[in-house]
Design a protein around this motif. Structure first.
Motif: not given
Length: 413
Positions: A176-203
């Motif tokens: 899946q790819f987040i096409e929307d560049t709205n930064r709020d969606l990053v916060l949603d992703m970082l708190n999606a514990n029901d759906y994501i098991d591990l987050i890897i930041p690269r930058g």
């Protein structure tokens, strides 16, 4: 249903299939993706050119544009990375630990996928394909969130990935790819514990710190690269110069480029003029007072030794001995990649044992800290933390394990 929930549900459903997919099916899916990227080459390159043009208008530095840019050779490298991952051993459902305890129970430690990975990354569109390839081969679904500067490139690459998956036994919903560049969606992703098991930041440092500080999903930290080269008094100076030039200039905007040169006091009068003559037209040199007694360059401030420049800048410091060099590296380094140039085996061993970093080189460029160079095919990033994974994150770092216990009616007394 929110945007992130719809992505998360699709990933969790796809995970059920992918976690038990055969090696043959995963490799076939990767093969089809490689073919699709090749077939969509021009569309991908056109999309990337659009990103490059926009970035230049926004005054992005050439070093960062280099990270963003794709061409035929780099696209061929991306495809070759997929082919290398195909050839690697499947890390899922493997065990090198089987034992029987006193009561007759046989215990096996078996590797299993982590589940759903999320990666938040900047600029480099090759990460889109590298991350997907490693995730799929290790049985993990993945959600990608690249930077706005590479949005057109990433959309084109994900489109090609999904087209390839449609011609394979693996569901296209595994990515899946987040096409929307709205930064709020990053916060949603970082708190999606029901759906994501591990987050890897690269930058860069800012992105990594933002993810670490805001994520409730566990994170695997990849770090910035304030990398050093220490030229010891016993070094072959011609060899040292070649290594330094490669580590600093081969690509400026990468995390394994050298940012600080440390030179032993005893060789400063010979080596520093060599550095100056070979780099003065390419690199802005900044040195300590001791350095400036030998070559006429700008002052190096305290902040320069802390900096990951990602640019045509090199900080230089003269040190009294190897212990001072080690102290400097451990104080200012980011635990990424460090190198010593020496012909003294004792000093080489001392540097390797005492420097705290994921990767330590003796008589070689720091530019080799890379998943593809290490034979991993690709990488999720370079981990600078000390738990679970360190250094280039490849297939073996993307699995966890479960214990399988076989008995014949045993009960605990």
């Amino acid at each position: 249903m929110s945007y992130m929930e719809s992505k998360g549900i699709a990933l969790r459903n796809a995970e059920k299939q992918l976690s038990i997919a055969s090696t043959r099916d995963k490799n076939l899916a990767l093969q089809k993706v490689a073919e699709s990227i090749k077939n969509n080459r021009q569309e991908i390159l056109n999309a990337n050119q659009k990103d490059v043009d926009i970035s230049r208008k926004n005054n992005m530095t050439e070093a960062l544009i280099d990270r963003l840019m794709l061409d035929d050779d780099r696209l061929d490298g991306i495809i070759e990375g997929i082919n290398t991952v195909i050839k690697l051993q499947d890390p899922v459902w493997q065990s090198n630990k089987v034992w029987t305890i006193e009561n007759g129970l046989t215990i096996s430690q078996m590797t299993t996928p982590l589940g759903v990975l999320g990666i938040v990354y900047e600029s480099r569109p090759n990460v889109t394909v590298d991350a997907f390839s490693l995730a799929l081969k290790s049985g993990n679904c993945i959600i990608l969130r690249g930077s706005s500067s590479a949005i057109n490139s990433n959309i084109a690459l994900v489109k090609a990935i999904k087209e390839g998956l449609q011609n394979s036994p693996i569901s296209k919903e595994v990515v899946q790819f987040i096409e929307d560049t709205n930064r709020d969606l990053v916060l949603d992703m970082l708190n999606a514990n029901d759906y994501i098991d591990l987050i890897i930041p690269r930058g860069g440092k800012g992105l990594i710190q933002f993810v670490i500080q805001n994520s409730t999903v566990p994170t695997l930290q990849t770090g910035e690269g304030n990398c050093h080269i220490f030229v010891d008094k016993s070094a072959d100076l011609n060899k040292a110069l070649d290594i330094l030039i490669n580590a600093k200039t081969q690509r400026l905007g990468v995390c394994n480029a050298c940012e600080t040169l440390l030179v032993h006091q005893d060789i400063k009068e010979k080596f520093l003029p060599m550095v100056y003559e070979n780099l003065k037209e390419k690199i802005e040199l900044r040195g300590c007072n001791n350095t400036k007694t030998i070559i006429n360059i700008k002052d190096a401030l305290e902040k320069d030794y802390k900096e990951e420049f990602l640019d045509a800048i090199l900080a230089i410091k003269v040190v009294n001995d190897i212990d001072e060099a080690i102290e400097h590296v451990n104080k200012y380094g980011t635990k990424h990649s460090e190198a010593i140039i020496t012909e003294d085996l004792t000093n080489a061993n001392r540097f390797q044992r005492r420097v705290d970093a994921s990767t330590i080189y003796v008589n070689a460029s720091t530019r080799f800290t890379d998943g593809s160079e290490f034979g991993f095919g690709a990488e999720m990033g370079i981990s600078t933390q000390k738990i679970h994974a360190r250094g280039p994150i490849g297939l073996e770092q993307l699995v966890t394990y479960k214990y399988l216990v076989m008995g014949e009616g045993q009960i605990r007394k």
